[in-house]
Design a protein around this motif. Structure first.
Motif, short mmCIF file in Angstrom:
data_model
loop_
_atom_site.label_atom_id
_atom_site.label_comp_id
_atom_site.label_asym_id
_atom_site.label_seq_id
_atom_site.Cartn_x
_atom_site.Cartn_y
_atom_site.Cartn_z
N THR A 84 1.32 -1.09 0.28
CA THR A 84 0.03 -0.64 -0.16
C THR A 84 0.83 0.98 0.20
N ILE A 109 2.43 1.98 -3.32
CA ILE A 109 0.70 2.16 -4.05
C ILE A 109 0.75 4.25 -3.78
N TYR A 110 0.28 4.05 -2.75
CA TYR A 110 -0.04 5.44 -2.29
C TYR A 110 1.30 6.50 -3.23
N GLN A 119 2.71 6.09 -6.02
CA GLN A 119 2.73 5.81 -7.31
C GLN A 119 1.78 7.68 -7.89
N TYR A 172 -3.81 4.34 -12.86
CA TYR A 172 -3.04 4.32 -11.55
C TYR A 172 -3.39 2.64 -11.56
N ALA A 173 -4.49 2.63 -11.37
CA ALA A 173 -4.65 1.08 -11.29
C ALA A 173 -3.96 0.43 -12.18
N ALA A 184 0.19 -0.31 -9.74
CA ALA A 184 -0.83 -0.81 -8.58
C ALA A 184 -0.82 -2.29 -8.95
N ALA A 218 -5.65 0.22 -4.32
CA ALA A 218 -6.15 2.03 -5.45
C ALA A 218 -6.75 2.54 -5.49
N ARG A 219 -8.23 1.74 -5.23
CA ARG A 219 -9.34 2.53 -5.73
C ARG A 219 -9.39 3.51 -4.39
N TRP A 276 -6.86 6.08 -4.16
CA TRP A 276 -7.47 7.39 -5.42
C TRP A 276 -8.68 8.58 -4.93
#
Length: 218
Positions: free
Chosen positions: A85, A88-89, A91, A102-103, A106, A149-150, A153
Protein backbone atom coordinates in the motif's frame (compact mmCIF):
# COMPACT_ATOMS: atom_id res chain seq x y z
CA UNK A 1 10.14 -28.61 -15.65
CA UNK A 2 13.48 -27.53 -14.23
CA UNK A 3 13.70 -25.10 -11.29
CA UNK A 4 15.10 -22.38 -13.57
CA UNK A 5 12.22 -22.67 -16.02
CA UNK A 6 9.73 -22.80 -13.15
CA UNK A 7 11.31 -19.65 -11.71
CA UNK A 8 10.97 -17.90 -15.06
CA UNK A 9 7.32 -18.89 -15.22
CA UNK A 10 6.84 -17.67 -11.65
CA UNK A 11 8.19 -14.24 -12.59
CA UNK A 12 6.76 -13.93 -16.09
CA UNK A 13 3.23 -15.10 -15.25
CA UNK A 14 2.43 -12.06 -13.06
CA UNK A 15 3.87 -9.75 -15.71
CA UNK A 16 1.78 -11.42 -18.41
CA UNK A 17 -1.33 -11.06 -16.27
CA UNK A 18 -0.79 -7.31 -15.92
CA UNK A 19 -0.18 -6.98 -19.66
CA UNK A 20 -3.46 -8.83 -20.21
CA UNK A 21 -5.26 -6.35 -17.96
CA UNK A 22 -3.73 -3.49 -19.95
CA UNK A 23 -5.11 -4.93 -23.17
CA UNK A 24 -8.56 -5.78 -21.83
CA UNK A 25 -9.07 -2.34 -20.26
CA UNK A 26 -7.27 -0.34 -23.00
CA UNK A 27 -4.64 1.18 -20.71
CA UNK A 28 -1.57 2.82 -22.19
CA UNK A 29 1.28 4.75 -20.68
CA UNK A 30 0.90 3.83 -17.02
CA UNK A 31 3.77 5.16 -14.88
CA UNK A 32 6.62 2.90 -13.95
CA UNK A 33 6.15 -0.35 -15.82
CA UNK A 34 9.06 -2.68 -15.12
CA UNK A 35 10.54 -0.26 -12.58
CA UNK A 36 7.37 -0.44 -10.48
CA UNK A 37 7.39 -4.24 -10.82
CA UNK A 38 10.97 -4.27 -9.51
CA UNK A 39 10.00 -2.03 -6.59
CA UNK A 40 7.20 -4.44 -5.69
CA UNK A 41 9.62 -7.36 -5.89
CA UNK A 42 12.16 -5.63 -3.64
CA UNK A 43 9.46 -4.78 -1.10
CA UNK A 44 8.35 -8.41 -1.15
CA UNK A 45 11.82 -9.57 -0.09
CA UNK A 46 11.76 -7.18 2.86
CA UNK A 47 8.21 -8.17 3.85
CA UNK A 48 8.87 -11.90 3.57
CA UNK A 49 12.01 -11.66 5.67
CA UNK A 50 10.07 -9.69 8.29
CA UNK A 51 7.32 -12.34 8.25
CA UNK A 52 9.81 -15.13 8.89
CA UNK A 53 11.38 -13.43 11.89
CA UNK A 54 8.03 -12.39 13.34
CA UNK A 55 6.63 -15.89 12.94
CA UNK A 56 9.68 -17.39 14.65
CA UNK A 57 8.96 -15.14 17.62
CA UNK A 58 5.16 -15.53 17.74
CA UNK A 59 4.82 -19.23 16.93
CA UNK A 60 6.03 -20.62 20.29
CA UNK A 61 3.76 -18.35 22.33
CA UNK A 62 0.51 -18.39 20.35
CA UNK A 63 -2.37 -20.66 21.42
CA UNK A 64 -2.92 -23.30 18.76
CA UNK A 65 -6.39 -22.06 17.86
CA UNK A 66 -5.20 -18.50 17.29
CA UNK A 67 -2.11 -19.29 15.24
CA UNK A 68 -3.83 -19.37 11.80
CA UNK A 69 -5.66 -16.10 12.48
CA UNK A 70 -2.62 -14.20 13.74
CA UNK A 71 -0.39 -15.55 11.01
CA UNK A 72 -2.86 -14.88 8.18
CA UNK A 73 -4.09 -11.43 9.12
CA UNK A 74 -1.17 -9.89 11.02
CA UNK A 75 2.08 -11.63 10.16
CA UNK A 76 1.27 -12.04 6.47
CA UNK A 77 -1.64 -9.78 5.54
CA UNK A 78 -0.60 -6.70 7.50
CA UNK A 79 3.13 -6.96 6.81
CA UNK A 80 2.77 -7.51 3.06
CA UNK A 81 -0.09 -5.09 2.45
CA UNK A 82 1.58 -2.34 4.46
CA UNK A 83 4.57 -2.52 2.13
CA UNK A 84 2.39 -2.77 -0.98
CA UNK A 85 0.00 0.00 0.00
CA UNK A 86 2.89 2.37 0.71
CA UNK A 87 4.28 1.76 -2.78
CA UNK A 88 0.86 2.13 -4.38
CA UNK A 89 0.28 5.40 -2.55
CA UNK A 90 3.62 6.71 -3.82
CA UNK A 91 2.42 6.25 -7.41
CA UNK A 92 -0.15 8.99 -6.82
CA UNK A 93 2.71 11.51 -7.09
CA UNK A 94 3.29 10.64 -10.77
CA UNK A 95 2.10 13.04 -13.45
CA UNK A 96 -0.44 12.31 -16.15
CA UNK A 97 -2.45 9.87 -14.10
CA UNK A 98 -5.90 8.58 -14.85
CA UNK A 99 -7.71 6.02 -12.75
CA UNK A 100 -6.87 3.07 -14.98
CA UNK A 101 -3.24 4.09 -15.43
CA UNK A 102 -2.93 4.28 -11.67
CA UNK A 103 -4.67 0.94 -11.23
CA UNK A 104 -2.28 -0.77 -13.65
CA UNK A 105 0.70 0.80 -11.88
CA UNK A 106 -0.65 -0.72 -8.65
CA UNK A 107 -1.10 -4.05 -10.46
CA UNK A 108 2.60 -3.99 -11.42
CA UNK A 109 3.47 -3.67 -7.72
CA UNK A 110 1.27 -6.63 -6.88
CA UNK A 111 2.89 -8.56 -9.73
CA UNK A 112 6.33 -7.90 -8.28
CA UNK A 113 5.18 -9.34 -4.96
CA UNK A 114 3.68 -12.37 -6.68
CA UNK A 115 6.83 -13.02 -8.71
CA UNK A 116 9.09 -13.08 -5.67
CA UNK A 117 6.68 -15.27 -3.70
CA UNK A 118 6.39 -17.68 -6.61
CA UNK A 119 10.17 -18.15 -6.72
CA UNK A 120 10.41 -18.67 -2.97
CA UNK A 121 7.59 -21.20 -3.03
CA UNK A 122 9.32 -23.06 -5.86
CA UNK A 123 12.48 -23.29 -3.74
CA UNK A 124 10.61 -24.56 -0.69
CA UNK A 125 7.78 -26.65 -2.24
CA UNK A 126 9.08 -27.76 -5.62
CA UNK A 127 8.46 -26.74 -9.20
CA UNK A 128 4.89 -28.01 -9.44
CA UNK A 129 3.65 -25.27 -7.10
CA UNK A 130 4.07 -22.73 -9.89
CA UNK A 131 1.13 -24.25 -11.79
CA UNK A 132 -1.26 -23.65 -8.90
CA UNK A 133 0.06 -20.21 -7.98
CA UNK A 134 -0.17 -18.95 -11.57
CA UNK A 135 -3.96 -19.17 -11.33
CA UNK A 136 -4.45 -18.39 -7.63
CA UNK A 137 -1.91 -16.34 -5.66
CA UNK A 138 -0.67 -14.46 -8.73
CA UNK A 139 -4.03 -12.91 -9.74
CA UNK A 140 -4.86 -12.41 -6.06
CA UNK A 141 -1.77 -10.27 -5.41
CA UNK A 142 -2.26 -8.27 -8.60
CA UNK A 143 -5.97 -7.59 -8.13
CA UNK A 144 -5.84 -6.95 -4.40
CA UNK A 145 -3.43 -4.14 -5.25
CA UNK A 146 -6.07 -2.70 -7.62
CA UNK A 147 -8.69 -2.76 -4.85
CA UNK A 148 -6.39 -0.85 -2.50
CA UNK A 149 -5.53 1.58 -5.30
CA UNK A 150 -9.18 2.56 -5.79
CA UNK A 151 -9.66 3.59 -2.18
CA UNK A 152 -6.40 5.55 -2.24
CA UNK A 153 -7.45 7.23 -5.50
CA UNK A 154 -10.84 8.31 -4.17
CA UNK A 155 -9.38 9.28 -0.80
CA UNK A 156 -6.91 11.70 -2.39
CA UNK A 157 -9.41 13.00 -4.97
CA UNK A 158 -12.03 13.77 -2.35
CA UNK A 159 -9.71 14.70 0.50
CA UNK A 160 -10.96 11.82 2.65
CA UNK A 161 -8.01 10.61 4.68
CA UNK A 162 -10.12 7.85 6.20
CA UNK A 163 -10.21 6.10 2.82
CA UNK A 164 -6.41 5.98 2.78
CA UNK A 165 -6.53 4.01 6.01
CA UNK A 166 -9.45 1.96 4.65
CA UNK A 167 -7.33 0.97 1.63
CA UNK A 168 -4.84 -0.74 3.91
CA UNK A 169 -7.53 -2.27 6.11
CA UNK A 170 -9.46 -3.77 3.19
CA UNK A 171 -6.30 -5.11 1.54
CA UNK A 172 -5.28 -6.75 4.83
CA UNK A 173 -8.73 -8.25 5.37
CA UNK A 174 -8.88 -9.75 1.88
CA UNK A 175 -5.31 -11.03 2.09
CA UNK A 176 -5.80 -12.39 5.59
CA UNK A 177 -9.02 -14.14 4.62
CA UNK A 178 -7.37 -15.72 1.59
CA UNK A 179 -4.47 -17.12 3.63
CA UNK A 180 -6.61 -18.08 6.60
CA UNK A 181 -8.89 -20.20 4.42
CA UNK A 182 -5.82 -21.94 3.01
CA UNK A 183 -4.42 -22.59 6.49
CA UNK A 184 -7.59 -24.17 7.84
CA UNK A 185 -8.25 -26.59 4.98
CA UNK A 186 -4.85 -26.92 3.27
CA UNK A 187 -6.50 -26.12 -0.08
CA UNK A 188 -8.34 -29.45 0.01
CA UNK A 189 -11.88 -28.07 0.16
CA UNK A 190 -11.11 -25.03 -1.96
CA UNK A 191 -12.45 -22.57 0.62
CA UNK A 192 -9.82 -20.02 -0.39
CA UNK A 193 -11.59 -19.66 -3.75
CA UNK A 194 -14.20 -17.55 -1.98
CA UNK A 195 -11.63 -14.89 -1.05
CA UNK A 196 -9.99 -15.09 -4.46
CA UNK A 197 -13.28 -14.82 -6.35
CA UNK A 198 -14.42 -11.92 -4.17
CA UNK A 199 -11.18 -10.02 -4.80
CA UNK A 200 -11.30 -10.69 -8.53
CA UNK A 201 -14.92 -9.53 -8.76
CA UNK A 202 -14.28 -6.30 -6.86
CA UNK A 203 -11.13 -5.45 -8.81
CA UNK A 204 -12.57 -6.13 -12.26
CA UNK A 205 -15.66 -4.10 -11.40
CA UNK A 206 -13.44 -1.19 -10.39
CA UNK A 207 -11.35 -1.47 -13.54
CA UNK A 208 -14.55 -1.51 -15.60
CA UNK A 209 -15.58 1.91 -14.31
CA UNK A 210 -15.31 4.82 -16.76
CA UNK A 211 -11.77 6.14 -16.71
CA UNK A 212 -11.21 9.44 -14.96
CA UNK A 213 -8.38 11.91 -14.66
CA UNK A 214 -6.80 12.87 -11.36
CA UNK A 215 -8.81 15.69 -9.77
CA UNK A 216 -6.29 16.80 -7.20
CA UNK A 217 -2.60 16.37 -6.53
CA UNK A 218 -1.43 14.55 -3.40
Amino acid sequence: MTPIIAGLVGVLAPMAFVLLLRQVFFVRGEPGGFGVFAAGAAAAFVALIAERYLWAWFDPVLPVGWAPVVRAFLLIGLVEELAKTALIYAQLFKRGLSWRRYAIAAAWIGAGFAGVENCLYILSHGVDVVYVRTFTATPFHVLNAVVAARLLWVGIAEGRNGLIVAALVLAVLLHGLYDYLIFIDQIGDGKFWFALTLTVAIALTLLSRPDEAARTSP
